[in-house]
Design a protein around this motif. Structure first.
Motif, mmCIF file in Angstrom:
data_model
loop_
_atom_site.group_PDB
_atom_site.id
_atom_site.type_symbol
_atom_site.label_atom_id
_atom_site.label_comp_id
_atom_site.label_asym_id
_atom_site.label_seq_id
_atom_site.Cartn_x
_atom_site.Cartn_y
_atom_site.Cartn_z
ATOM 1 N N GLU A 37 0.822 -1.202 0.000
ATOM 2 C CA GLU A 37 0.000 0.000 0.000
ATOM 3 C C GLU A 37 0.863 1.262 0.000
ATOM 4 O OE1 GLU A 37 -3.486 -0.472 2.576
ATOM 5 O OE2 GLU A 37 -3.195 1.647 3.072
ATOM 6 N N GLU A 38 1.926 1.231 0.810
ATOM 7 C CA GLU A 38 2.820 2.394 0.864
ATOM 8 C C GLU A 38 3.480 2.666 -0.487
ATOM 9 O OE1 GLU A 38 5.572 1.940 4.131
ATOM 10 O OE2 GLU A 38 3.890 2.102 5.543
ATOM 11 N N LEU A 39 3.880 1.586 -1.149
ATOM 12 C CA LEU A 39 4.501 1.748 -2.474
ATOM 13 C C LEU A 39 3.521 2.348 -3.472
ATOM 14 C CD1 LEU A 39 6.555 -1.553 -2.823
ATOM 15 C CD2 LEU A 39 7.452 0.757 -2.712
ATOM 16 N N LEU A 40 2.281 1.895 -3.394
ATOM 17 C CA LEU A 40 1.277 2.412 -4.326
ATOM 18 C C LEU A 40 0.988 3.887 -4.048
ATOM 19 C CD1 LEU A 40 -1.199 -0.599 -4.507
ATOM 20 C CD2 LEU A 40 0.618 0.026 -6.087
ATOM 21 N N ILE A 41 0.943 4.231 -2.774
ATOM 22 C CA ILE A 41 0.717 5.635 -2.409
ATOM 23 C C ILE A 41 1.888 6.488 -2.913
ATOM 24 C CG2 ILE A 41 0.521 7.272 -0.482
ATOM 25 C CD1 ILE A 41 -1.000 4.968 1.019
ATOM 26 N N ALA A 42 3.104 5.956 -2.773
ATOM 27 C CA ALA A 42 4.292 6.680 -3.247
ATOM 28 C C ALA A 42 4.275 6.860 -4.766
ATOM 29 C CB ALA A 42 5.556 5.947 -2.815
ATOM 30 N N SER A 43 3.539 6.001 -5.465
ATOM 31 C CA SER A 43 3.456 6.143 -6.923
ATOM 32 C C SER A 43 2.333 7.099 -7.321
ATOM 33 C CB SER A 43 3.247 4.782 -7.581
ATOM 34 O OG SER A 43 1.885 4.410 -7.521
ATOM 35 N N ASP A 44 1.813 7.877 -6.363
ATOM 36 C CA ASP A 44 0.772 8.891 -6.608
ATOM 37 C C ASP A 44 -0.628 8.338 -6.745
ATOM 38 O OD1 ASP A 44 2.187 11.214 -6.431
ATOM 39 O OD2 ASP A 44 2.734 11.257 -8.547
ATOM 40 N N ASP A 224 -1.013 17.796 -16.008
ATOM 41 C CA ASP A 224 0.423 17.520 -16.047
ATOM 42 C C ASP A 224 0.737 16.401 -15.046
ATOM 43 O OD1 ASP A 224 3.130 17.579 -15.423
ATOM 44 O OD2 ASP A 224 3.296 19.754 -15.483
ATOM 45 N N ALA A 225 1.245 15.290 -15.561
ATOM 46 C CA ALA A 225 1.506 14.118 -14.705
ATOM 47 C C ALA A 225 2.508 14.411 -13.595
ATOM 48 C CB ALA A 225 2.010 12.946 -15.550
ATOM 49 N N THR A 226 3.392 15.393 -13.839
ATOM 50 C CA THR A 226 4.422 15.651 -12.835
ATOM 51 C C THR A 226 3.867 16.396 -11.611
ATOM 52 O OG1 THR A 226 5.126 17.747 -13.819
ATOM 53 C CG2 THR A 226 6.207 15.760 -14.617
ATOM 54 N N THR A 227 2.619 16.824 -11.671
ATOM 55 C CA THR A 227 2.044 17.491 -10.501
ATOM 56 C C THR A 227 1.450 16.491 -9.513
ATOM 57 O OG1 THR A 227 -0.140 17.817 -11.469
ATOM 58 C CG2 THR A 227 1.459 19.572 -11.834
ATOM 59 N N GLY A 228 1.510 15.223 -9.854
ATOM 60 C CA GLY A 228 1.076 14.180 -8.915
ATOM 61 C C GLY A 228 -0.356 14.359 -8.453
ATOM 62 N N GLN A 229 -0.522 14.244 -7.147
ATOM 63 C CA GLN A 229 -1.855 14.284 -6.543
ATOM 64 C C GLN A 229 -2.624 15.582 -6.821
ATOM 65 O OE1 GLN A 229 -3.549 11.829 -4.192
ATOM 66 N NE2 GLN A 229 -2.389 10.801 -5.775
ATOM 67 N N ASN A 230 -1.878 16.637 -7.155
ATOM 68 C CA ASN A 230 -2.484 17.914 -7.478
ATOM 69 C C ASN A 230 -3.497 17.799 -8.623
ATOM 70 O OD1 ASN A 230 -2.846 20.592 -7.247
ATOM 71 N ND2 ASN A 230 -0.691 21.134 -7.538
ATOM 72 N N GLY A 254 8.357 11.691 -18.626
ATOM 73 C CA GLY A 254 9.346 12.028 -17.603
ATOM 74 C C GLY A 254 9.401 10.988 -16.505
ATOM 75 N N THR A 255 9.778 11.416 -15.326
ATOM 76 C CA THR A 255 9.914 10.471 -14.222
ATOM 77 C C THR A 255 8.563 10.077 -13.649
ATOM 78 O OG1 THR A 255 10.257 12.389 -12.826
ATOM 79 C CG2 THR A 255 12.222 11.176 -13.480
ATOM 80 N N ALA A 256 7.551 10.917 -13.898
ATOM 81 C CA ALA A 256 6.230 10.602 -13.356
ATOM 82 C C ALA A 256 5.667 9.386 -14.070
ATOM 83 C CB ALA A 256 5.292 11.790 -13.534
ATOM 84 N N LYS A 257 5.346 8.363 -13.284
ATOM 85 C CA LYS A 257 4.797 7.159 -13.897
ATOM 86 C C LYS A 257 3.287 7.246 -14.017
ATOM 87 C CE LYS A 257 8.187 3.584 -13.363
ATOM 88 N NZ LYS A 257 8.419 2.244 -12.853
ATOM 89 N N GLY A 258 2.724 8.275 -13.419
ATOM 90 C CA GLY A 258 1.301 8.511 -13.622
ATOM 91 C C GLY A 258 0.379 7.684 -12.756
ATOM 92 N N GLY A 259 0.857 7.278 -11.569
ATOM 93 C CA GLY A 259 -0.029 6.570 -10.642
ATOM 94 C C GLY A 259 -1.292 7.368 -10.364
ATOM 95 N N VAL A 260 -1.174 8.694 -10.491
ATOM 96 C CA VAL A 260 -2.338 9.538 -10.229
ATOM 97 C C VAL A 260 -3.471 9.266 -11.235
ATOM 98 C CG1 VAL A 260 -1.548 11.523 -11.614
ATOM 99 C CG2 VAL A 260 -3.066 11.894 -9.667
ATOM 100 N N LEU A 261 -3.122 8.749 -12.399
ATOM 101 C CA LEU A 261 -4.163 8.401 -13.374
ATOM 102 C C LEU A 261 -5.095 7.326 -12.826
ATOM 103 C CD1 LEU A 261 -2.459 8.308 -16.881
ATOM 104 C CD2 LEU A 261 -4.447 9.631 -16.221
ATOM 105 N N VAL A 262 -4.535 6.425 -12.035
ATOM 106 C CA VAL A 262 -5.353 5.366 -11.441
ATOM 107 C C VAL A 262 -6.325 5.985 -10.440
ATOM 108 C CG1 VAL A 262 -5.329 3.129 -10.271
ATOM 109 C CG2 VAL A 262 -3.379 3.804 -11.690
ATOM 110 N N LYS A 294 1.503 -2.152 -16.937
ATOM 111 C CA LYS A 294 2.826 -2.812 -16.919
ATOM 112 C C LYS A 294 3.913 -1.816 -16.571
ATOM 113 C CE LYS A 294 2.150 -6.670 -20.036
ATOM 114 N NZ LYS A 294 1.935 -6.704 -21.476
ATOM 115 N N ALA A 295 3.850 -0.632 -17.179
ATOM 116 C CA ALA A 295 4.865 0.376 -16.913
ATOM 117 C C ALA A 295 4.820 0.829 -15.450
ATOM 118 C CB ALA A 295 4.662 1.580 -17.832
ATOM 119 N N LEU A 296 3.614 0.926 -14.933
ATOM 120 C CA LEU A 296 3.453 1.404 -13.553
ATOM 121 C C LEU A 296 3.975 0.387 -12.543
ATOM 122 C CD1 LEU A 296 2.156 3.796 -11.931
ATOM 123 C CD2 LEU A 296 0.158 2.349 -11.697
#
Ligand code: GDP
Length: 298
Positions: A37-44, A224-230, A254-262, A294-296
């Motif tokens: 869960e912590e890892l998933l949260i860290a991925s936004d 913008d994916a780099t803004t994360g949770q924003n 970029g470095t943002a893997k886009g976990g926020v999309l989920v 897969k990328a995420l």
């Protein structure tokens, strides 16, 4: 022997590293679920979505030993399941001109996305007109003109500081007169004054409805994916300012893997029409849920 100085990845951290490089198996217990869960949260992915995804993975498997690959593929399945319903290209309607209003905060990639979209539709044989509706930002208008040239699409502009709604009306007139298939309208992204922006967007909509009461046919929010949770806040905010019908997520190269999309898909269920993967004209792709999952999950 010297150790390779590579950092453990997403699952390396979860499973611990096996010196002998044998397949690591670990009991799915509370401790492991908490780490997952912590890892998933860290991925936004956000707390709510991460909790649900973790619970789904645990269901029927608690106390069992799982390998890294098994967890990876379970996680990828969960993510793909959430993302599949929202993966939808921009719908194309028979009614022309199809009016696409593009909204989002400044810097999110609106201008770039409009240029890329124009180019894609041109390549698909559609005629496109762009309206540079952010009349208060001279730089944005210039940028849009550059993109228009690249895409081979006319860009309608108005003097700096003039009424964007009146430009939108002129653009509708031109698009209709030219029999254009699509009209892409850029808008301002100044969230500093929400009331003004809301009135500005509402006026654009009112004015184009004088020409076509079914317009705008799409209201695209660029994030913008780099803004994360924003990004979650931006969907809420723009949802109040305009009738957002779909999303484009930029800067996924970029470095943002886009976990926020989920998190976005889970919370709002808005279609993701495209993703931006670079600054060039061809760097706009359809959103592919399986590839994304897969990328995420690495
Ligand atoms: P606007 O203010 O919303 O119109 O944003 P712009 O379209 O001007 O984009 C802001 C910056 O982000 C520019 O430097 C763009 O080149 C960059 N940008 C836009 N989309 C992407 C993308 O998908 N990937 C990358 N790496 N950069 C992007």
């Amino acid at each position: 022997p010297e150790q390779q100085a590579s950092k453990p990845g997403f699952f390396g951290r979860l499973m611990g590293r096996s010196e002998t490089k044998q397949v690591t198996r670990r009991v799915l217990d509370d401790d492991m679920l908490e780490q997952l869960e912590e890892l998933l949260i860290a991925s936004d992915m956000g707390v709510e979505t991460a909790t649900r995804v973790t619970a789904n993975i645990a269901e029927g498997r608690f106390g069992k030993k799982l390998s890294t690959d098994e967890i990876k593929s379970l996680l990828a399945q969960e993510v793909a399941r959430i993302m599949e319903p929202v993966a939808k290209p921009l719908p194309i309607y028979a009614k022309t001109p199809q009016v696409v209003l593009v909204v989002g905060v400044n810097g999110s990639g609106k201008t770039t996305t409009i240029g890329k979209l124009a180019s894609q539709f041109r390549a698909a044989g559609k005629s496109v007109v762009i309206a540079a509706g952010d009349t208060f930002r001279a730089a944005a208008v210039e940028q849009l003109q550059v993109w228009g040239e690249r895409a081979g699409v006319p860009v309608l502009t108005a003097p700096e500081g003039s009424d964007p709604a009146s430009l939108a009306f002129d653009a509708m007139t031109k698009a209709e007169a030219e029999g254009a298939d699509l009209l892409l309208i850029d808008t301002a992204g100044r969230l500093q004054n929400r009331a003004d922006l809301m009135e500005e967007l509402a006026k654009i909509v009112r004015v184009i409805r004088k020409k076509d009461e079914t317009a705008p046919h799409n209201t695209l929010l660029v994030l913008d994916a780099t803004t994360g949770q924003n990004a979650l806040n931006q969907v809420s905010t723009f949802g109040e300012l305009a009738d957002v019908s779909g999303l484009v997520m930029t800067k996924l190269d970029g470095t943002a893997k886009g976990g926020v999309l989920v998190a976005l898909a889970d919370r709002f269920g808005l279609p993701i029409h495209a993703i931006g993967v670079g600054e060039q004209i061809d760097d706009l792709q359809a959103f592919d849920p399986e590839e994304f999952a897969k990328a995420l999950t690495g």
